[in-house]
Write an enzyme that holds these catalytic residues in place. Sequence first.
Site, PDB file in Angstrom:
ATOM      1  CD  GLU A 185      -3.421   4.441  -1.752  1.00  0.00           C
ATOM      2  OE1 GLU A 185      -3.311   5.605  -2.169  1.00  0.00           O
ATOM      3  OE2 GLU A 185      -3.271   4.125  -0.560  1.00  0.00           O
TER       4      GLU A 185
ATOM      5  CG  ASP B 106       0.081   6.886  -1.116  1.00  0.00           C
ATOM      6  OD1 ASP B 106      -1.051   7.338  -1.322  1.00  0.00           O
ATOM      7  OD2 ASP B 106       1.014   7.575  -0.662  1.00  0.00           O
TER       8      ASP B 106
ATOM      9  CD  GLU C 210      -1.354   2.337   2.033  1.00  0.00           C
ATOM     10  OE1 GLU C 210      -1.688   3.479   1.686  1.00  0.00           O
ATOM     11  OE2 GLU C 210      -0.573   2.107   2.971  1.00  0.00           O
TER      12      GLU C 210
END
Length: 228
Positions: free
Chosen positions: A116, A44, A40
């Site tokens: 993400e 991101d 993640e």
Amino acid sequence: MQSAERWLERTFRYVFNNPELLQTSLTHRSAPGNSNERLEFLGDAILDVVISAEIYAARPAATEGELSRLRAWLVNDNALAALASSSGIGDYLVLGGGERKSGGHHRKSILADALEALFGAIFLDRGFDAARDVILDCFRERLEQLPDADDLRDPKTRLQEWLQARGRALPTYELDAVSGKAHDQRFAVVCSLDRPGSVTRGEGTSRRRAEQAAARQMLELLAETEPQ
């Protein structure tokens, strides 16, 4: 995991070279095994680069501030959660028992993080171009509906700029009322200008939201009474 692979191919037209990356991207920290937190983090960053480059090319005359507002409109927790939910990713998340019982498959933060993480997993699996293709496909509709950056300024900012442009005093915001229990409060705020009758009232689940609502009402009032 085979059902998740079929879902991914059907939804994103992507097949992993290393299916373990898909497994990790869908595993919440509440479940045993490697969680998707590191993916993640990576996803991101990749998402920010892809979207930043896309709006930079799409709006060549936009300022840094305008580009930032556009990116924030495209990439925020609510937008990511909505995209993740519509993709059906929640049905394939691996959650711990507590999260499953409390509805974690539908929790916005978990959905957004998983999407993400999936972007990060695709980057590791096949590189930046593959991740970019999936991201742009996922965001295509929102990118096609990209608004005017000026429309994304919050009401308090727009009201302040409207007044400053006309040499007027800035508005005042006063807390008018607080209702509800501690965990479920509603706030009411009054916005006032330096002219008689220029008073509006806004409500929200926080003082900030109530101030924004009051400012929005004031902008509408000014549009009616002082259109120039």
